[in-house]
Scaffold this active site. Sequence first.
Site, PDB file in Angstrom:
ATOM      1  N   GLU A  16       0.879  -1.182   0.000  1.00 17.35           N
ATOM      2  CA  GLU A  16       0.000   0.000   0.000  1.00 17.35           C
ATOM      3  C   GLU A  16       0.905   1.218   0.000  1.00 17.35           C
ATOM      4  O   GLU A  16       1.585   1.488   0.999  1.00 17.35           O
ATOM      5  CB  GLU A  16      -0.844   0.009   1.282  1.00 17.35           C
ATOM      6  N   CYS A  50      -1.684   9.460   2.833  1.00 17.07           N
ATOM      7  CA  CYS A  50      -1.590   8.912   1.471  1.00 17.07           C
ATOM      8  C   CYS A  50      -2.813   9.314   0.646  1.00 17.07           C
ATOM      9  O   CYS A  50      -2.736   9.444  -0.560  1.00 17.07           O
ATOM     10  CB  CYS A  50      -1.459   7.398   1.530  1.00 17.07           C
TER      11      CYS A  50
HETATM   12  P1  NAD Z   1       8.906   4.562   4.026  1.00 16.69           P
HETATM   13  O1  NAD Z   1       8.765   3.825   2.759  1.00 16.69           O
HETATM   14  O2  NAD Z   1      10.074   5.449   4.191  1.00 16.69           O
HETATM   15  O3  NAD Z   1       8.966   3.547   5.269  1.00 16.69           O
HETATM   16  C1  NAD Z   1       7.941   2.629   5.535  1.00 16.69           C
HETATM   17  C2  NAD Z   1       8.492   1.493   6.371  1.00 16.69           C
HETATM   18  O4  NAD Z   1       9.414   0.733   5.587  1.00 16.69           O
HETATM   19  C3  NAD Z   1       9.259   1.924   7.612  1.00 16.69           C
HETATM   20  O5  NAD Z   1       8.935   1.066   8.668  1.00 16.69           O
HETATM   21  C4  NAD Z   1      10.711   1.749   7.195  1.00 16.69           C
HETATM   22  O6  NAD Z   1      11.601   1.532   8.276  1.00 16.69           O
HETATM   23  C5  NAD Z   1      10.619   0.522   6.317  1.00 16.69           C
HETATM   24  N1  NAD Z   1      11.696   0.348   5.330  1.00 16.69           N
HETATM   25  C6  NAD Z   1      12.493   1.281   4.767  1.00 16.69           C
HETATM   26  N2  NAD Z   1      13.327   0.686   3.872  1.00 16.69           N
HETATM   27  C7  NAD Z   1      13.040  -0.637   3.875  1.00 16.69           C
HETATM   28  C8  NAD Z   1      13.538  -1.755   3.155  1.00 16.69           C
HETATM   29  N3  NAD Z   1      14.507  -1.646   2.242  1.00 16.69           N
HETATM   30  N4  NAD Z   1      12.995  -2.969   3.400  1.00 16.69           N
HETATM   31  C9  NAD Z   1      11.992  -3.122   4.302  1.00 16.69           C
HETATM   32  N5  NAD Z   1      11.494  -2.090   5.011  1.00 16.69           N
HETATM   33  C10 NAD Z   1      11.998  -0.862   4.798  1.00 16.69           C
HETATM   34  O7  NAD Z   1       7.541   5.357   4.232  1.00 16.69           O
HETATM   35  P2  NAD Z   1       7.188   6.422   5.360  1.00 16.69           P
HETATM   36  O8  NAD Z   1       7.922   7.685   5.079  1.00 16.69           O
HETATM   37  O9  NAD Z   1       7.306   5.803   6.692  1.00 16.69           O
HETATM   38  O10 NAD Z   1       5.622   6.638   5.095  1.00 16.69           O
HETATM   39  C11 NAD Z   1       5.089   7.569   4.238  1.00 16.69           C
HETATM   40  C12 NAD Z   1       4.621   6.910   2.944  1.00 16.69           C
HETATM   41  O11 NAD Z   1       3.644   5.918   3.236  1.00 16.69           O
HETATM   42  C13 NAD Z   1       3.935   7.886   2.006  1.00 16.69           C
HETATM   43  O12 NAD Z   1       4.390   7.659   0.700  1.00 16.69           O
HETATM   44  C14 NAD Z   1       2.462   7.520   2.127  1.00 16.69           C
HETATM   45  O13 NAD Z   1       1.697   7.862   1.011  1.00 16.69           O
HETATM   46  C15 NAD Z   1       2.536   6.049   2.336  1.00 16.69           C
HETATM   47  N6  NAD Z   1       1.313   5.552   2.970  1.00 16.69           N
HETATM   48  C16 NAD Z   1       0.447   4.795   2.220  1.00 16.69           C
HETATM   49  C17 NAD Z   1      -0.740   4.339   2.779  1.00 16.69           C
HETATM   50  C18 NAD Z   1      -1.720   3.509   1.984  1.00 16.69           C
HETATM   51  O14 NAD Z   1      -2.623   2.938   2.585  1.00 16.69           O
HETATM   52  N7  NAD Z   1      -1.609   3.426   0.673  1.00 16.69           N
HETATM   53  C19 NAD Z   1      -1.032   4.657   4.112  1.00 16.69           C
HETATM   54  C20 NAD Z   1      -0.136   5.430   4.823  1.00 16.69           C
HETATM   55  C21 NAD Z   1       1.043   5.863   4.252  1.00 16.69           C
END
Ligand code: NAD
Length: 525
Positions: A239, A273
């Site tokens: 997501e 998001c």
């Molecule tokens: P992010 O991608 O930076 O991090 C998300 C998670 O992934 C964190 O827990 C992080 O530690 C982990 N992570 C980072 N690199 C990784 C890797 N290589 N392998 C596995 N895990 C890894 O996102 P963020 O900044 O925490 O969140 C914001 C983003 O989330 C925005 O783009 C937003 O639109 C999206 N979002 C989407 C939804 C949805 O339902 N579609 C809901 C909420 C947020």
Amino acid sequence: MASAAPTSIFPLTSPATGKELSAVEATAKGDIASILTRAREAQAKWAAVTPERRARDVSRLKKKILQRAEELGQLIHDETGKPEAEALLGEVLASADVVAYWAEIAPEELEPLEAELDSLSYPKKRAWIHREARGVIALVMPWNFPFALPLRTIIPALIAGNAVVLKPSEITPRTGAIIADLFKDVVPEGLVSVVQGGGDVGGALIDADIDFVVFTGSTTTGKKVAHACAERLLPCVVELGGKDAAIVLADADLDRAANGIVWGAMMNAGQNCGAVERVYAVKSIADQLSAKIVAAAKALRFGEDVGPLTTKMQHETVQKHLAAAKEAGAEILTGGNAIESEKSKTGWEPTVVKIDDDACPLIADETFGPVVPITAVADVEEAIKRANASRYGLTASIWTQDVDAAEKLAHRLKAGVVTINNHSFTGAIPSMPWGGVGESGWGFTGSPLALDHLTRPRVIVIDRNRAARETWWYPYTPTLKRLALTFALLRGGAKSFGGRIGAFFALLGILPKRMGELKSGKPSD
Ligand code: NAD
């Protein structure tokens, strides 16, 4: 679990209040295997319990959430900076509702379904489709809704018989930890665990002995996660980001549209998001709408209505997107500046921008800040074309009084959720699927459809036929071939009604011959 890993990746001060936050211990990557072993042992026992019992146990979480509502709202506020009222409504109360919803509907949804079997072709057989738990599900989560997002999956995943291991964002580790704490005495030990750390810990969890991944986060990370899962053929839901468009038509109620768009864009300081990140307004009302949006944005109070941005990185992104937009000729109608106070260094004024450049990062990329970019368009066709031109496709809204026409337009939008005269409020409602298209990811959470991810089908067939051979077993003979061709005629292959009648009488001759072959095991011709 003692760990030598540094704790400095976790913010130690609140973006909202500047207050010192408690220290958090990172999980050593070497400890993940033993956490998963415990999860697997707990899951095996849990899956053997009936769904009714699992639902009853998990339902106890609702009271625990509600009893600790104030503490939870405060913690979410401290870690993210969002106003407490918003944290309480959008995360705490919403999650209590999620528990109640799944506890009520899941047992019936998880019941085995009997599959249809034609008794002539498949005599004395019955088959059931069971929903089996996946096993151990890894959740890798973002920081913007640190309580509601994990719980929207953990609750149905548990009732479906899974164990979960949550990797909260390194920005909101304390909210992650409190989720595990809430489950103490609700479900057996080991069934809900938390691993703390950054992307490296998330990566290590995905590489470990798990059965399914639910990832919510940025598109950039989501692609890496999907790639890592593909290497192992590990099923996953990703997501991801969004760039929601709000389309405002000439007959819209402009007061409602302006207030709704401002809420949709500024809620959680735009770090959502499903935030309105583009407005396409038909030109006859664009100026009037802009004036109302500006007035509504100006009325927002920093701290009470809109909090600071949660991270310094988000603050920089907003700054960069606005600078590039200005460079490209956009006009800032209100806001556009950072807000710094003693408590918080990451505030940003609610900002409204007049812009006509879809290539600008402010329109092309996810901004994730309190900014409403408004573009005037000639007509609805241009609005739809430009809305659909984004690489994202999470949600969208149409604002008009002609809801019948809007419903038809909704089918033409590239989005997982389309809201008419409102925007993206359904993310927290458990009865509706939430998920996008394009670079907003694949798979969904919410609604009974989510169980298609959290379980896998297992078919169990029971055959009470005591005959020595089935019709289609060996020996293959000319009679069997004639039987197959006769069935082809009977099932629609005959050119005329007469041909069908002829096939029926032919069948009366062929069937006994085939029965004889099956009995003797020898060809009859
Ligand atoms: P992010 O991608 O930076 O991090 C998300 C998670 O992934 C964190 O827990 C992080 O530690 C982990 N992570 C980072 N690199 C990784 C890797 N290589 N392998 C596995 N895990 C890894 O996102 P963020 O900044 O925490 O969140 C914001 C983003 O989330 C925005 O783009 C937003 O639109 C999206 N979002 C989407 C939804 C949805 O339902 N579609 C809901 C909420 C947020």
